[in-house]
Design a protein around this motif. Structure first.
Motif, mmCIF file in Angstrom:
data_model
loop_
_atom_site.group_PDB
_atom_site.id
_atom_site.type_symbol
_atom_site.label_atom_id
_atom_site.label_comp_id
_atom_site.label_asym_id
_atom_site.label_seq_id
_atom_site.Cartn_x
_atom_site.Cartn_y
_atom_site.Cartn_z
ATOM 1 N N LEU A 1 5.998 -2.527 -12.567
ATOM 2 C CA LEU A 1 4.610 -2.082 -12.538
ATOM 3 C C LEU A 1 3.847 -3.097 -11.694
ATOM 4 N N GLU A 2 3.462 -2.671 -10.503
ATOM 5 C CA GLU A 2 2.903 -3.586 -9.499
ATOM 6 C C GLU A 2 1.490 -3.148 -9.131
ATOM 7 N N VAL A 3 0.570 -4.095 -9.118
ATOM 8 C CA VAL A 3 -0.812 -3.843 -8.716
ATOM 9 C C VAL A 3 -1.110 -4.734 -7.507
ATOM 10 N N ASN A 4 -1.337 -4.088 -6.358
ATOM 11 C CA ASN A 4 -1.602 -4.837 -5.132
ATOM 12 C C ASN A 4 -2.455 -3.995 -4.175
ATOM 13 N N PRO A 5 -3.730 -4.315 -4.035
ATOM 14 C CA PRO A 5 -4.334 -5.517 -4.613
ATOM 15 C C PRO A 5 -4.908 -5.272 -6.010
ATOM 16 N N LEU A 6 -4.929 -6.349 -6.768
ATOM 17 C CA LEU A 6 -5.741 -6.420 -7.965
ATOM 18 C C LEU A 6 -7.082 -6.964 -7.504
ATOM 19 N N GLY A 7 -8.103 -6.126 -7.512
ATOM 20 C CA GLY A 7 -9.394 -6.512 -6.980
ATOM 21 C C GLY A 7 -10.202 -7.331 -7.965
ATOM 22 N N VAL A 8 -10.700 -8.457 -7.485
ATOM 23 C CA VAL A 8 -11.625 -9.279 -8.268
ATOM 24 C C VAL A 8 -13.031 -8.980 -7.761
ATOM 25 N N LEU A 9 -13.875 -8.402 -8.601
ATOM 26 C CA LEU A 9 -15.235 -8.058 -8.201
ATOM 27 C C LEU A 9 -16.147 -9.264 -8.300
ATOM 28 N N ALA A 10 -17.321 -9.155 -7.711
ATOM 29 C CA ALA A 10 -18.260 -10.276 -7.703
ATOM 30 C C ALA A 10 -18.665 -10.687 -9.110
ATOM 31 N N ASP A 11 -18.698 -9.744 -10.039
ATOM 32 C CA ASP A 11 -19.076 -10.075 -11.412
ATOM 33 C C ASP A 11 -17.893 -10.513 -12.269
ATOM 34 N N GLY A 12 -16.713 -10.671 -11.638
ATOM 35 C CA GLY A 12 -15.540 -11.162 -12.353
ATOM 36 C C GLY A 12 -14.627 -10.094 -12.903
ATOM 37 N N ARG A 13 -15.037 -8.838 -12.865
ATOM 38 C CA ARG A 13 -14.173 -7.775 -13.380
ATOM 39 C C ARG A 13 -12.937 -7.602 -12.494
ATOM 40 N N LEU A 14 -11.860 -7.121 -13.103
ATOM 41 C CA LEU A 14 -10.609 -6.872 -12.396
ATOM 42 C C LEU A 14 -10.364 -5.368 -12.342
ATOM 43 N N VAL A 15 -9.998 -4.864 -11.156
ATOM 44 C CA VAL A 15 -9.758 -3.438 -10.953
ATOM 45 C C VAL A 15 -8.418 -3.250 -10.248
ATOM 46 N N ALA A 16 -7.592 -2.358 -10.759
ATOM 47 C CA ALA A 16 -6.299 -2.046 -10.126
ATOM 48 C C ALA A 16 -6.560 -1.112 -8.948
ATOM 49 N N CYS A 17 -6.600 -1.675 -7.726
ATOM 50 C CA CYS A 17 -6.943 -0.890 -6.537
ATOM 51 C C CYS A 17 -5.736 -0.183 -5.934
ATOM 52 N N ASP A 18 -4.554 -0.503 -6.379
ATOM 53 C CA ASP A 18 -3.346 0.213 -5.982
ATOM 54 C C ASP A 18 -2.352 0.056 -7.112
ATOM 55 N N ALA A 19 -1.372 0.920 -7.178
ATOM 56 C CA ALA A 19 -0.390 0.858 -8.259
ATOM 57 C C ALA A 19 0.948 1.378 -7.778
ATOM 58 N N LYS A 20 1.989 0.635 -8.092
ATOM 59 C CA LYS A 20 3.360 1.068 -7.828
ATOM 60 C C LYS A 20 4.113 0.971 -9.142
ATOM 61 N N ALA A 21 4.696 2.070 -9.576
ATOM 62 C CA ALA A 21 5.426 2.093 -10.838
ATOM 63 C C ALA A 21 6.801 2.704 -10.611
ATOM 64 N N VAL A 22 7.822 2.095 -11.212
ATOM 65 C CA VAL A 22 9.194 2.584 -11.132
ATOM 66 C C VAL A 22 9.720 2.693 -12.556
ATOM 67 N N ARG A 23 10.147 3.900 -12.925
ATOM 68 C CA ARG A 23 10.610 4.153 -14.293
ATOM 69 C C ARG A 23 12.131 4.234 -14.325
ATOM 70 N N ASP A 24 12.706 3.706 -15.390
ATOM 71 C CA ASP A 24 14.155 3.788 -15.619
ATOM 72 C C ASP A 24 14.537 5.255 -15.800
ATOM 73 N N ASP A 25 15.488 5.710 -14.989
ATOM 74 C CA ASP A 25 15.913 7.109 -15.064
ATOM 75 C C ASP A 25 16.478 7.464 -16.430
ATOM 76 N N ALA A 26 17.038 6.470 -17.125
ATOM 77 C CA ALA A 26 17.627 6.744 -18.441
ATOM 78 C C ALA A 26 16.575 7.160 -19.462
ATOM 79 N N ALA A 27 15.296 6.891 -19.173
ATOM 80 C CA ALA A 27 14.227 7.257 -20.105
ATOM 81 C C ALA A 27 13.608 8.604 -19.783
#
Length: 381
Positions: free
Chosen positions: A178-204
């Motif tokens: 589970l990858e977040v790139n970029p994880l955006g840091v806003l001027a007020d300090g909040r964090l926002v997931a601006c992109d997401a890459k997820a890979v799930r195990d096929d066995a699930a």
């Protein structure tokens, strides 16, 4: 990249997963047609491979520009109906890279963080790492201490809480990455997931609904041979430019043979793996597709390797010989069989060599190393 049996999620589906767990993401909408003329924000191609930014598949659009930019992205993809994600532009004061992944060697979850994220993260001067057990006492403190080596204290504390959250989502959603790139840091300090890459195990997958977009993209990305392999009950990944058609079963064994081939100066033309819930026997089908790949001029040899613990070696050799008589190998065929004592049952390996030689097998070895050396000698001749 060979990942074995896993299911990649498109950015839109990865962000929907994050949102279900309360992770902040930009507001956006998936577009199958042209965007409104007055739309503005960031247009993103929904593809499963990386490097979209460098390929011009992620572009900012001012009001009035979105329809033309969407058409340009779709033209670059060669698909006039390709789905696009239109998102609000997030005013980031800083970009980070943050990921949770399964560390197969250490058998634990690992958090990775680069203090400078974004398109050039591969060239980051620093990568912070921390193996954690998300529910263990002190997990947050350990992660904070690791991040503190590259981030200021207040930011390290916020990113540590975010990273622990990703680790828990990774486990809850049966993900390998589970990858977040970029994880955006806003001027007020909040964090926002601006992109997401997820890979799930096929066995699930038997207990998970496959997101429609990701499933469609995964299917569209398959080559005709890869689609045939899936329909026959196993995974096949074509590797362009390879010189050895590699026929194996199981991701672990396949990765071992890939590494040994690379050490010997050879490249594989394909990779095979078992399909979760697939049939018990697909060896004839694997050989047939491997031989199709071997007909390509750049491929010099076919390499087959299998292990047998208690199943009788004689029956296995007979099945291989029958498959070879039905579909003769177009290039030198070198095989390897590692057979346990119980598998021999009065049928020695020398007899197996003779029977397979009569069916067209160039050589039979009983260790991966000996087999790869023999294959390299043929492929590099």
């Amino acid at each position: 990249m060979i990942t074995g049996a896993s299911v990649r999620l498109a950015e839109h589906d990865g962000k929907a997963l994050l949102a279900r767990h309360g992770v902040p993401i930009p507001r956006g909408a998936l577009l199958h047609g042209a965007p409104p003329a007055d739309a503005a924000g960031v247009l993103k191609a929904q593809v499963l491979e990386g490097g979209r930014g460098r390929r011009g598949l992620v572009r900012r659009a001012a009001p009035g520009e979105a329809p033309a930019i969407a058409a340009a992205i779709r033209a670059a993809l060669g698909d006039a109906a390709a789905p696009l994600l239109l998102e609000e532009e997030v005013p980031m004061a800083r970009e980070l890279y943050l990921a949770a992944r399964v560390d197969g060697t250490a058998q634990r979850i690992e958090i990775l963080c680069a203090p400078e994220g974004g398109v050039e993260v591969e060239q980051a001067a620093m990568l912070l790492r921390c193996g954690i057990e998300p529910e263990a006492a002190g997990a947050l403190e350990s992660l904070y201490a690791a991040l503190r080596r590259g981030l200021p204290p207040d930011l390290a504390a916020r990113v540590a809480r975010f990273g622990l959250r990703l680790a828990r989502i990774l486990r809850a959603e049966d993900l390998e990455l589970l990858e977040v790139n970029p994880l955006g840091v806003l001027a007020d300090g909040r964090l926002v997931a601006c992109d997401a890459k997820a890979v799930r195990d096929d066995a699930a997958q038997h207990r998970r609904d496959s997101p429609a977009l990701s499933a469609t993209l995964e299917d569209a990305a398959l080559t005709p041979l890869e689609r045939r392999a899936r329909d026959q009950g196993f995974h096949l990944v074509e590797l362009p430019g390879g010189t050895v058609a590699m026929v194996t079963a199981g991701a672990g064994l396949g990765m071992l043979m890939l590494d040994l081939l690379a050490d010997a100066g050879c490249t594989a033309a394909c990779f095979m793996d078992n399909l979760n819930g697939g049939p018990a026997e697909t060896m004839p089908e694997r050989l047939a597709l491997g031989f199709e790949i071997a007909r390509r001029p750049e491929v010099k040899a076919v390499m087959f390797f299998t292990t047998i613990a208690s199943r009788g070696l004689e029956g296995r050799v007979a099945a291989i010989a029958a498959a070879l008589r039905d579909t003769p190998p177009p290039k030198p065929f070198l095989a390897g069989i590692a057979a346990g004592h119980a598998a021999l049952r009065g049928y020695p390996l020398d007899q197996a060599r003779a029977d397979l030689a009569a069916a067209g097998v160039t050589a039979l070895h009983d260790t991966p190393q000996d087999l790869v050396r023999a294959v390299a000698a043929v492929a590099q001749a």
